[in-house]
Design an enzyme around this catalytic site. Structure first.
Site, PDB file in Angstrom:
ATOM      1  N   ASP A   1      -3.170  -6.701  12.261  1.00 38.79           N
ATOM      2  CA  ASP A   1      -2.358  -5.501  12.427  1.00 38.79           C
ATOM      3  C   ASP A   1      -2.141  -5.231  13.906  1.00 38.79           C
ATOM      4  O   ASP A   1      -2.743  -5.893  14.765  1.00 38.79           O
ATOM      5  CB  ASP A   1      -3.059  -4.313  11.760  1.00 38.79           C
ATOM      6  CG  ASP A   1      -2.089  -3.237  11.288  1.00 38.79           C
ATOM      7  OD1 ASP A   1      -0.893  -3.333  11.608  1.00 38.79           O
ATOM      8  OD2 ASP A   1      -2.536  -2.297  10.601  1.00 38.79           O
TER       9      ASP A   1
ATOM     10  N   LYS B   1       0.828  -1.202   0.000  1.00 39.14           N
ATOM     11  CA  LYS B   1       0.000   0.000   0.000  1.00 39.14           C
ATOM     12  C   LYS B   1       0.863   1.254   0.000  1.00 39.14           C
ATOM     13  O   LYS B   1       2.062   1.217   0.287  1.00 39.14           O
ATOM     14  CB  LYS B   1      -0.932   0.011   1.221  1.00 39.14           C
ATOM     15  CG  LYS B   1      -0.226   0.284   2.547  1.00 39.14           C
ATOM     16  CD  LYS B   1      -1.188   0.252   3.719  1.00 39.14           C
ATOM     17  CE  LYS B   1      -0.456   0.586   5.017  1.00 39.14           C
ATOM     18  NZ  LYS B   1      -1.297   0.468   6.203  1.00 39.14           N
TER      19      LYS B   1
END
Length: 309
Positions: A215, A189
């Site tokens: 995450d 990303k």
């Protein structure tokens, strides 16, 4: 051992006290009308091993100021050692200079804790490994992956794959994937602006798989949403799960997650949570892990043994 807790997370303090079968020490905390914080230990800590629990919740600056005052008060009261239990360390994402003239805020937080009087710091799921090196005093960087592994094993998901939200989180996600015994995929990303994420590519096989986006933190949930869209576009199972240690859920996060349609969003209680903030939210307790770590410290055992290392 003397256990004390700041004002940031009363529920976690109560749970940790119950796990340790140790009462919380007497502590006075208040805010003056000027906005300044005040703390005072309500009992002697002279010659004692003092454990101070304080996390960075919805008001991280106030929570940290209170923690600095507690550390100094313990030191000035002749505590033998001051152990800081800081499940969520604020400013951890600011761990390097990424643009000219920026501070390294995580290093400053580490310096302030030491200057305030901390002899030992325990933090949960640091944003990056390098932050542990910012401390000159001993610092234990705990991982929550075994908590999540236990939870997701119970779900018996079909064809699961753990997905790292970016290259920087790949090492963390790989350890979680290994704990579950499942493959790993990685999102590539870019961040055009703060709190904005654009997924450019998915590395790994996600077609027909049940994806678990893993995450360390969920803040505005922008990364989660763009990650979910990218996974579905590449043929992933429509039931996408999200898991993160620290559920900050700031700004538009709750509204986004209400509409996002995740099968489930799983976080820990490292930060105080509203269990009903949005459908599909599951909050896992960290008090058993913290209690076990404290028991290992008190008995002189290795903390890394908890992870089989």
């Amino acid at each position: 051992m003397h256990l004390f807790a700041g004002s940031s997370h009363p529920a976690l303090a109560k749970a940790l006290s119950a796990e340790l079968k140790a009462p919380l020490g007497s502590l006075v905390t208040k805010t003056f009308s000027s906005g300044e914080r005040y703390v005072r230990f309500g009992e002697s800590v002279r010659g004692r091993d003092v454990y101070i629990l304080q996390t960075a919740g919805k008001h991280p600056n106030e929570d940290m100021m209170e923690l600095f005052l507690l550390c100094q008060a313990a030191k000035l009261s002749f505590a033998k050692t001051v152990h800081v239990l800081l499940p969520h360390m604020p400013y951890a994402r600011q761990d390097r200079v990424s643009e000219p003239r920026e501070p390294i805020s995580a290093k400053l937080i580490a310096d302030l804790l030491e200057k305030a009087g901390a002899d030992h710091v325990l933090v949960l799921e640091l944003h990056s490994d390098q932050i542990q090196g910012f401390f000159s005093v001993p610092a234990d960087a705990l991982s929550s992956r075994l908590i999540f592994a236990k939870e997701f094993r119970k779900k018996k998901l079909k064809n699961p794959v753990v997905v790292a939200p970016d290259v920087g989180g790949a090492k963390r996600a790989k350890k979680f994937a290994d704990a579950l015994g499942v493959p790993l995929a990685i999102l590539h990303k870019s961040r055009p602006e703060h709190h904005e994420a654009e997924v450019l590519e998915v590395v790994g096989d996600v077609e027909g798989k049940t994806c678990i986006l893993y995450d360390d933190i969920i803040d505005t949930a922008g990364t989660l949403l763009s990650g979910k869209e990218a996974l579905l576009a590449r043929g992933a199972n429509k039931d996408v799960y999200a898991a993160a240690t620290h559920g900050v859920f700031s700004g538009p996060a709750n509204d986004r997650l209400k509409k996002a349609g995740f099968a489930e969003v799983v976080v820990t209680d490292s930060i105080p949570q509203d269990d009903n903030a949005f459908p599909g939210l599951t909050v896992l307790p960290i008090a058993p892990l913290l209690a076990e770590v404290i028991r290992h410290i008190e008995s002189g055992q290795s903390v890394s043994e908890l992870y089989g290392e």
